[in-house]
Design a protein around this motif. Sequence first.
Motif, mmCIF file in Angstrom:
data_model
loop_
_atom_site.group_PDB
_atom_site.id
_atom_site.type_symbol
_atom_site.label_atom_id
_atom_site.label_comp_id
_atom_site.label_asym_id
_atom_site.label_seq_id
_atom_site.Cartn_x
_atom_site.Cartn_y
_atom_site.Cartn_z
ATOM 1 N N LEU A 98 0.806 -1.219 -0.120
ATOM 2 C CA LEU A 98 0.019 -0.073 0.056
ATOM 3 C C LEU A 98 0.862 1.338 0.033
ATOM 4 O O LEU A 98 1.632 1.471 0.787
ATOM 5 C CB LEU A 98 -0.681 -0.027 1.203
ATOM 6 N N GLN A 99 0.685 2.110 -1.234
ATOM 7 C CA GLN A 99 1.564 3.329 -1.160
ATOM 8 C C GLN A 99 1.291 4.256 0.083
ATOM 9 O O GLN A 99 0.107 4.323 0.601
ATOM 10 C CB GLN A 99 1.209 4.182 -2.327
ATOM 11 N N GLU A 100 2.266 4.729 0.785
ATOM 12 C CA GLU A 100 2.139 5.554 1.714
ATOM 13 C C GLU A 100 2.271 7.037 1.262
ATOM 14 O O GLU A 100 3.329 7.381 0.430
ATOM 15 C CB GLU A 100 3.141 5.399 3.169
ATOM 16 N N LYS A 101 1.331 7.821 1.459
ATOM 17 C CA LYS A 101 1.277 9.115 1.051
ATOM 18 C C LYS A 101 2.526 10.178 1.381
ATOM 19 O O LYS A 101 2.910 9.899 2.417
ATOM 20 C CB LYS A 101 0.109 10.048 1.301
ATOM 21 N N GLY A 102 3.244 10.762 0.338
ATOM 22 C CA GLY A 102 4.426 11.509 0.674
ATOM 23 C C GLY A 102 5.561 10.886 0.877
ATOM 24 O O GLY A 102 6.502 11.086 1.160
ATOM 25 N N ARG A 103 5.770 9.307 0.697
ATOM 26 C CA ARG A 103 6.825 8.817 0.976
ATOM 27 C C ARG A 103 7.256 7.895 -0.545
ATOM 28 O O ARG A 103 6.274 7.430 -1.097
ATOM 29 C CB ARG A 103 6.384 7.455 1.843
ATOM 30 N N PRO A 104 8.369 8.070 -0.901
ATOM 31 C CA PRO A 104 8.682 7.418 -2.249
ATOM 32 C C PRO A 104 8.219 5.753 -2.113
ATOM 33 O O PRO A 104 8.532 5.167 -1.348
ATOM 34 C CB PRO A 104 10.093 7.398 -2.211
ATOM 35 N N LEU A 105 7.591 5.476 -3.122
ATOM 36 C CA LEU A 105 6.939 4.064 -3.583
ATOM 37 C C LEU A 105 8.269 2.960 -3.130
ATOM 38 O O LEU A 105 7.708 2.150 -2.315
ATOM 39 C CB LEU A 105 6.409 3.862 -4.760
ATOM 40 N N ARG A 106 9.241 3.231 -3.482
ATOM 41 C CA ARG A 106 10.428 2.301 -3.323
ATOM 42 C C ARG A 106 10.525 1.917 -1.993
ATOM 43 O O ARG A 106 10.768 0.739 -1.499
ATOM 44 C CB ARG A 106 11.535 2.818 -4.115
ATOM 45 N N GLU A 107 10.442 2.956 -1.189
ATOM 46 C CA GLU A 107 11.020 2.808 0.241
ATOM 47 C C GLU A 107 9.843 1.855 0.830
ATOM 48 O O GLU A 107 10.071 1.033 1.723
ATOM 49 C CB GLU A 107 10.784 4.288 1.051
ATOM 50 N N THR A 108 8.566 2.193 0.432
ATOM 51 C CA THR A 108 7.412 1.225 1.202
ATOM 52 C C THR A 108 7.623 -0.067 0.455
ATOM 53 O O THR A 108 7.483 -0.958 1.306
ATOM 54 C CB THR A 108 6.196 1.878 0.795
ATOM 55 N N VAL A 109 7.867 -0.205 -0.591
ATOM 56 C CA VAL A 109 8.149 -1.646 -1.165
ATOM 57 C C VAL A 109 9.226 -2.202 -0.397
ATOM 58 O O VAL A 109 9.179 -3.394 0.196
ATOM 59 C CB VAL A 109 8.457 -1.605 -2.671
ATOM 60 N N ASN A 110 10.337 -1.747 -0.053
ATOM 61 C CA ASN A 110 11.500 -2.227 0.649
ATOM 62 C C ASN A 110 11.072 -2.370 2.059
ATOM 63 O O ASN A 110 11.516 -3.441 2.653
ATOM 64 C CB ASN A 110 12.467 -1.237 0.693
ATOM 65 N N ALA A 111 10.261 -1.800 2.594
ATOM 66 C CA ALA A 111 9.878 -2.093 3.723
ATOM 67 C C ALA A 111 9.002 -3.212 3.883
ATOM 68 O O ALA A 111 9.086 -4.090 4.917
ATOM 69 C CB ALA A 111 9.171 -0.911 4.492
ATOM 70 N N TYR A 112 8.134 -3.553 2.899
ATOM 71 C CA TYR A 112 7.340 -4.789 2.825
ATOM 72 C C TYR A 112 8.230 -6.008 2.559
ATOM 73 O O TYR A 112 8.010 -7.046 3.425
ATOM 74 C CB TYR A 112 6.341 -4.889 1.789
ATOM 75 N N HIS A 113 9.203 -5.746 1.770
ATOM 76 C CA HIS A 113 10.168 -6.727 1.627
ATOM 77 C C HIS A 113 10.963 -7.222 2.959
ATOM 78 O O HIS A 113 11.147 -8.475 3.297
ATOM 79 C CB HIS A 113 11.307 -6.387 0.669
ATOM 80 N N ALA A 114 11.152 -6.145 3.656
ATOM 81 C CA ALA A 114 11.855 -6.543 5.123
ATOM 82 C C ALA A 114 10.680 -7.301 5.955
ATOM 83 O O ALA A 114 11.434 -8.196 6.657
ATOM 84 C CB ALA A 114 12.257 -5.126 5.616
ATOM 85 N N LEU A 115 9.546 -7.059 6.058
ATOM 86 C CA LEU A 115 8.643 -7.906 6.907
ATOM 87 C C LEU A 115 8.660 -9.354 6.310
ATOM 88 O O LEU A 115 8.421 -10.161 7.092
ATOM 89 C CB LEU A 115 7.172 -7.117 6.661
ATOM 90 N N ALA A 116 8.430 -9.564 4.835
ATOM 91 C CA ALA A 116 8.557 -10.631 4.194
ATOM 92 C C ALA A 116 9.587 -11.577 4.393
ATOM 93 O O ALA A 116 9.537 -12.790 4.430
ATOM 94 C CB ALA A 116 8.027 -10.572 2.900
ATOM 95 N N GLU A 117 10.702 -11.079 4.231
ATOM 96 C CA GLU A 117 12.051 -11.803 4.002
ATOM 97 C C GLU A 117 12.190 -12.750 5.174
ATOM 98 O O GLU A 117 12.112 -12.510 6.356
ATOM 99 C CB GLU A 117 13.093 -10.763 4.085
ATOM 100 N N GLY A 118 12.379 -13.899 4.781
ATOM 101 C CA GLY A 118 12.712 -15.150 5.698
ATOM 102 C C GLY A 118 11.551 -15.451 6.689
ATOM 103 O O GLY A 118 11.453 -16.298 7.505
ATOM 104 N N ALA A 119 10.358 -15.062 6.498
ATOM 105 C CA ALA A 119 9.162 -15.184 7.050
ATOM 106 C C ALA A 119 8.179 -16.163 6.477
ATOM 107 O O ALA A 119 7.329 -16.676 6.986
ATOM 108 C CB ALA A 119 8.272 -13.897 7.663
ATOM 109 N N CYS A 120 8.397 -16.269 5.072
ATOM 110 C CA CYS A 120 7.348 -16.897 4.409
ATOM 111 C C CYS A 120 7.362 -18.585 4.103
ATOM 112 O O CYS A 120 8.537 -18.824 3.949
ATOM 113 C CB CYS A 120 7.144 -16.327 3.114
ATOM 114 N N HIS A 121 6.340 -19.319 4.284
ATOM 115 C CA HIS A 121 6.422 -20.803 4.023
ATOM 116 C C HIS A 121 6.210 -20.832 2.655
ATOM 117 O O HIS A 121 6.565 -21.976 2.077
ATOM 118 C CB HIS A 121 5.083 -21.349 4.785
ATOM 119 N N ILE A 122 5.776 -19.986 1.806
ATOM 120 C CA ILE A 122 5.351 -20.231 0.377
ATOM 121 C C ILE A 122 5.922 -18.937 -0.355
ATOM 122 O O ILE A 122 6.502 -17.930 0.198
ATOM 123 C CB ILE A 122 4.057 -20.253 0.095
#
Length: 473
Positions: A98-122
């Motif tokens: 989800l794009q955060e208003k006022g924040r570069p999209l890439r930064e938010t994408v990277n933040a989601y990657h950080a949440l997903a990294e190493g956590a996913c079963h699939i």
Amino acid sequence: MSAHFDTIIAGGTVVTAGDSIRCDIGIRGGRVAALGLDLGTADRTVDATGKLVMPGGIDSHVHIAQPSGDGIVMADDFESATRSAALGGTTTVLPFVLQEKGRPLRETVNAYHALAEGACHIDTSFHLIISEPNEAVLGQQLPALVEDGYTSFKIFMTYEGLALNDREILEVLDTARNCGALVMVHCESYDAIRFMTEKLEKAGRTAPKHHATSRPKLVEREATHRAIAHAELVDVPIMIVHVSNREAIEQIRWAQQRGMKVLAETCTQYLVLTEADLDGLGMEGAKYVCSPPPRDRDSQEACWDGLRDGVFNVFSSDHCPFRYEDAEGKLNPKAKSSFRWVPNGIPGVGARLAVLFSEGVKKGRISAEQFVALTATNHARTYGLYPRKGTIAVGSDADIAIWDPEKRLTLTHEHIRDGADYTPYAGLDITGWPVLTMVRGTVVVEDGALVGPKGHGVYLPRERSPYAAKVAS
Ligand code: URP
Ligand code: ZN
Ligand code: ZN
């Protein structure tokens, strides 16, 4: 010469979107290496006698760890959502950033990657949600992300803070056309819903069931037609997501019959829930609050027709879980004052496949091949993952779910095990259940137990959708 494999799945009936055949599968290095009989030897042979061997499900519409408003927290992180998906036979999910208003999209994408990294079963791959389509976003940020494999994004015609106006929708569609991305559209009219909500609240009609009163079918039908018209004006394909009823389907069928590339998705809730579910004792109806809301029996029949005759090419869960007994979930402090404050969304990533298999294949509404197309192959094709994902073919990832087509159970949250504290599908009698789920050749679920290595899932950059292949450079 007899070959050796890491795994052979032997004795089952292999079902793809094209046909069903009795054959064995030889897996090596995480991929399907051979199909046939008497393939050779293997480190492990899985006996699939009497079972259906199908591509693991792909769920291209799930929300995980998405910010959801003040004081509201989504029930799943990437570990718990992908755990539930794997238990239900799904091997790839496509959550949203989800794009955060006022924040570069890439930064938010990277933040989601950080949440997903190493956590996913699939395995996972991200769509984007565009909430602020300004010049920098449409001119530079979005095209750069599409180049990097984020080749689809969702826009909303409703929800406070997310709804785009018509001009903005046209600009997003035009950007998608130029960079070859596929736009998913949530079609419900913001102004009509606001109007209805305020009228209902003034009349004291604030119970969860009035969530459905506030967004009747015509609100979805009108927005669906408007989105189609915008796509026609810009000359770009669109995907209409979570379609709930006959009137909206009629708009989509009309566009498709005129030769427009309008794709469509329906979801589990529109096949087995109705508006009556929102009318529970006290706040119980909050468990079923999602948008668009579940409708009626006629809408369910129309959705089944659309799944059968190809109006819908994908069937998803729109998994968007909030805990019920939770001050940060459905029963947050403001929820009793009005349905407006009940977070929208219901869990479903773990139940999606079993519900469609049981209600669809076992009840003779769709074939096993249609089931595979609607739950795996078409998702991979539509979103640029095919043929690596979504089928069982030599060279494809060995993402496989082995189904016992006769296994019977009455669904409880114990079967689902996501981060919510309920399933809206509790009590449904199910025939057919996945007994083994394999991701890239590694067994992640066997007989209802998680057995895979922690963090086995990988991130998948995607090709452009073949429907949206670049038309301008
Ligand atoms: O109610 C729903 N569907 N919540 C999830 C967000 C969305 O609109 O898909
Ligand atoms: Zn939506
Ligand atoms: Zn959604």
